[in-house]
Enzyme design. Structure first.
Site, mmCIF file in Angstrom:
data_model
loop_
_atom_site.group_PDB
_atom_site.id
_atom_site.type_symbol
_atom_site.label_atom_id
_atom_site.label_comp_id
_atom_site.label_asym_id
_atom_site.label_seq_id
_atom_site.Cartn_x
_atom_site.Cartn_y
_atom_site.Cartn_z
ATOM 1 N N GLN A 282 -5.556 2.115 -11.172
ATOM 2 C CA GLN A 282 -5.506 1.809 -12.161
ATOM 3 C C GLN A 282 -5.785 1.536 -13.077
ATOM 4 O O GLN A 282 -4.450 2.124 -14.470
ATOM 5 C CB GLN A 282 -5.717 0.052 -12.063
ATOM 6 C CG GLN A 282 -5.188 -0.914 -10.527
ATOM 7 C CD GLN A 282 -5.911 -1.909 -11.110
ATOM 8 O OE1 GLN A 282 -7.121 -2.638 -10.917
ATOM 9 N NE2 GLN A 282 -5.171 -3.767 -10.198
ATOM 10 N N ILE B 247 -4.260 1.508 1.323
ATOM 11 C CA ILE B 247 -3.736 1.518 -0.029
ATOM 12 C C ILE B 247 -3.982 0.917 -0.284
ATOM 13 O O ILE B 247 -3.774 1.569 -2.098
ATOM 14 C CB ILE B 247 -2.159 2.721 0.967
ATOM 15 C CG1 ILE B 247 -2.024 2.807 2.001
ATOM 16 C CG2 ILE B 247 -1.501 1.569 -0.781
ATOM 17 C CD1 ILE B 247 -1.028 3.002 2.188
ATOM 18 N N SER C 119 -6.560 2.714 -2.863
ATOM 19 C CA SER C 119 -6.461 3.414 -3.323
ATOM 20 C C SER C 119 -5.739 3.198 -5.437
ATOM 21 O O SER C 119 -5.690 3.334 -5.946
ATOM 22 C CB SER C 119 -6.026 4.787 -2.365
ATOM 23 O OG SER C 119 -4.393 3.676 -2.614
ATOM 24 N N GLU C 120 -4.949 2.179 -4.772
ATOM 25 C CA GLU C 120 -3.818 1.408 -5.934
ATOM 26 C C GLU C 120 -5.040 0.840 -7.023
ATOM 27 O O GLU C 120 -5.394 1.120 -8.086
ATOM 28 C CB GLU C 120 -2.848 -0.018 -5.367
ATOM 29 C CG GLU C 120 -2.164 0.530 -4.599
ATOM 30 C CD GLU C 120 -1.624 2.219 -5.235
ATOM 31 O OE1 GLU C 120 -1.078 1.992 -6.347
ATOM 32 O OE2 GLU C 120 -0.730 3.093 -5.313
ATOM 33 N N LEU C 121 -6.038 0.468 -6.346
ATOM 34 C CA LEU C 121 -7.096 -0.044 -7.233
ATOM 35 C C LEU C 121 -7.815 0.815 -7.961
ATOM 36 O O LEU C 121 -7.496 0.537 -9.254
ATOM 37 C CB LEU C 121 -8.527 -1.174 -6.624
ATOM 38 C CG LEU C 121 -7.622 -2.446 -6.173
ATOM 39 C CD1 LEU C 121 -8.123 -3.422 -7.650
ATOM 40 C CD2 LEU C 121 -6.416 -3.401 -5.820
#
Length: 216
Positions: A59, A51, A54-56
């Site tokens: 962005q 996760i 995925s968040e990086l």
């Protein structure tokens, strides 16, 4: 998306939502999600490292492009240890096409910190996460919600769009400071992970159908 009436009267003078408005809002969002929720690989896991990746990636990159690269990245670097010891050239090769290579550099720095200082585990507190390279409060909050199912209030562009649509429809400018209390009040504390998925999916469809949906 099925919408409920715009709700300028839903918020009391003390800035609390009326109970009926709260229930109606939550029901609308959940109903849409049950029928139209998007399938994404990072939604199919609660692995904090996956996760985090995925968040990086998300962005500064659109979802369709991330979908193409996420699986390849995870297959090549399945955990923090694998990413931490990988040659930088290999990391950047897999990252190619996502742009903003500083995110890849930050991700590898994070992996090394996680391995060296956190026994290979992604931190599960806001204070620890925001100290990591490339992670601000919004990204840290998203990681806490999606990886650890923590009921923390945060705003990103699609969430912002939803709250403007329902509660600030007659305003030309809206600040995040005005929106955040409503995000907190409406948060499904039993299932924050899926609640945020639902909000984001509803916001995505609003952006396609409403003019200037995310105005500030």
């Amino acid at each position: 998306a099925r919408t409920i009436p715009a709700m300028p009267t839903a918020v009391k003078k003390d800035k609390r939502l009326r109970p009926s408005a709260l229930r109606s809002f939550q029901q609308t969002i959940w109903d849409y999600y049950r029928d139209h929720g998007r399938a994404m690989p990072w939604r199919e896991t609660s692995n904090p490292y996956h996760i985090l990746v995925s968040e990086l990636m998300l962005q500064q990159t659109q979802v369709p492009r991330v979908l193409e690269k996420y699986r390849e990245f995870i297959a090549r670097f399945p955990d923090a240890a694998a990413l931490a010891k990988a040659p930088l050239r290999s990391v950047l090769t897999v990252w190619q096409g996502l742009g903003y290579n500083r995110r890849a550099l930050a991700l590898q720095q994070i992996a090394r910190i996680v391995v060296e200082r956190c026994k290979g585990k992604v931190p599960s507190s806001l204070d620890e996460l925001v100290k990591l390279p490339g992670i601000g409060k919004a990204t840290a909050s998203a990681i806490l919600a999606f990886a650890f199912n923590q009921p923390i209030a945060f705003i990103e562009t699609n969430i912002r769009t939803v709250f403007i649509h329902f509660f600030f429809f007659d305003r030309d400018t809206v600040s995040d400071e005005e929106i955040l209390p409503l995000v907190d009040q409406t948060l499904d504390t039993d299932n924050p992970r899926e609640w945020y998925y639902a909000l984001m999916d509803y916001g995505t469809v609003l952006k396609k159908t409403a003019a200037n949906a995310g105005r500030k």
